[in-house]
Design a protein around this motif. Sequence first.
Motif, PDB file in Angstrom:
ATOM      1  N   ALA A  10       3.779   5.940  -4.160  1.00  0.00           N
ATOM      2  CA  ALA A  10       4.789   5.339  -3.201  1.00  0.00           C
ATOM      3  C   ALA A  10       5.075   6.369  -2.028  1.00  0.00           C
ATOM      4  CB  ALA A  10       5.933   5.197  -3.975  1.00  0.00           C
ATOM      5  N   HIS A  11       5.749   5.897  -0.989  1.00  0.00           N
ATOM      6  CA  HIS A  11       6.333   6.677   0.112  1.00  0.00           C
ATOM      7  C   HIS A  11       7.247   7.901  -0.265  1.00  0.00           C
ATOM      8  CE1 HIS A  11       8.259   7.951   3.701  1.00  0.00           C
ATOM      9  NE2 HIS A  11       7.168   7.979   4.290  1.00  0.00           N
ATOM     10  N   ALA A  68       1.086   1.871  -3.415  1.00  0.00           N
ATOM     11  CA  ALA A  68       2.324   0.929  -3.176  1.00  0.00           C
ATOM     12  C   ALA A  68       2.730   0.884  -1.760  1.00  0.00           C
ATOM     13  CB  ALA A  68       3.346   1.271  -4.179  1.00  0.00           C
ATOM     14  N   PHE A  69       1.737   0.751  -0.745  1.00  0.00           N
ATOM     15  CA  PHE A  69       2.043   0.536   0.632  1.00  0.00           C
ATOM     16  C   PHE A  69       1.735  -0.782   1.138  1.00  0.00           C
ATOM     17  CE2 PHE A  69       1.518   5.015   0.081  1.00  0.00           C
ATOM     18  CZ  PHE A  69       2.619   5.544   0.708  1.00  0.00           C
ATOM     19  N   VAL A  76      -2.018   6.290   3.687  1.00  0.00           N
ATOM     20  CA  VAL A  76      -3.149   5.930   2.957  1.00  0.00           C
ATOM     21  C   VAL A  76      -4.584   6.484   3.413  1.00  0.00           C
ATOM     22  CG1 VAL A  76      -4.569   3.867   2.350  1.00  0.00           C
ATOM     23  CG2 VAL A  76      -2.029   3.498   2.319  1.00  0.00           C
ATOM     24  N   TYR A  77      -4.850   6.486   4.729  1.00  0.00           N
ATOM     25  CA  TYR A  77      -5.842   6.994   5.066  1.00  0.00           C
ATOM     26  C   TYR A  77      -6.066   8.355   5.202  1.00  0.00           C
ATOM     27  CZ  TYR A  77      -7.085   2.061   6.422  1.00  0.00           C
ATOM     28  OH  TYR A  77      -7.273   0.883   6.616  1.00  0.00           O
ATOM     29  N   ALA A  97      -4.587  -0.680  -0.796  1.00  0.00           N
ATOM     30  CA  ALA A  97      -3.262  -0.696  -0.757  1.00  0.00           C
ATOM     31  C   ALA A  97      -2.739  -2.156  -1.107  1.00  0.00           C
ATOM     32  CB  ALA A  97      -2.687  -0.441   0.763  1.00  0.00           C
ATOM     33  N   LEU A  98      -1.189  -2.065  -1.596  1.00  0.00           N
ATOM     34  CA  LEU A  98      -0.843  -3.211  -2.123  1.00  0.00           C
ATOM     35  C   LEU A  98      -1.037  -4.615  -1.120  1.00  0.00           C
ATOM     36  CD1 LEU A  98       0.939  -4.488  -4.546  1.00  0.00           C
ATOM     37  CD2 LEU A  98       2.798  -3.541  -3.390  1.00  0.00           C
ATOM     38  N   GLY A  99      -0.502  -4.103   0.094  1.00  0.00           N
ATOM     39  CA  GLY A  99      -0.713  -5.448   1.093  1.00  0.00           C
ATOM     40  C   GLY A  99      -1.682  -5.254   2.035  1.00  0.00           C
TER      41      GLY A  99
END
Length: 235
Positions: A10-11, A68-69, A76-77, A97-99
């Motif tokens: 997570a962030h 979880a982004f 992410v990248y 990612a999640l979305g």
Amino acid sequence: MTDPALVLVAHGTRSPRGVQMIARLAEAVARELGSHIPVRTAFVDVLGPSPAEVLRDLGPTPAVLVPAFLASGYHVYQDVPREVAESAHPAVTVTPALGPDPALARIMHIRLRAAGWRPGDTVVFAAAGSSDARARQDVHRAAALLSHRLDTLVHTAYIATGTPRVPEVVAHLRASGAPRIFLAPYLLAHGLFHQRLHECSADGTADPIGTHPAVVRLLATRYRTAAHALTTTPA
């Protein structure tokens, strides 16, 4: 071969509610997968432990990192691959990612209804924002999914990074005659960004996506797909 551990990345947030929500989400995913699957949580910013620290702590146990982004941008990248490399872990894979995902649009629809939205009301899709063009593309894809779900146009706006900003869009829509305006936060957890939305003079603000069972199933599916590939790919 040992079942891979799931590392939920997570962030990170300074909001106690946000931290608690991520903990609840990890617990729910652990129940969904079963007690034989280790589930750990890591953060790329604000909090610890970092993904690299969690991976090193796992030792030789294979691992699946699930970001979880809601959109795939810098974290992410760049951050996640760097953390994996720094860990020198021998067997790790990273899922998408999640979305965006249709399941998230369904949850946002549910949250909007709970906030008082009715068909015919104007909707502003409120995303945190990113300087990464790939993340902004993901946001537009997610907004299109919600628009399809609601069968109405939704207006995309940003809370922190990018334009147009949510208050500007709400003010423009109000000046254009929109009688009722609702904000659909494209946010996973409560925190500063969600608090800012309550200052935008909308008629209602939906809750974040949160720990809805569909999120739990989506995370579990991400894990199972990657774990199967990890355990069936020859070394």
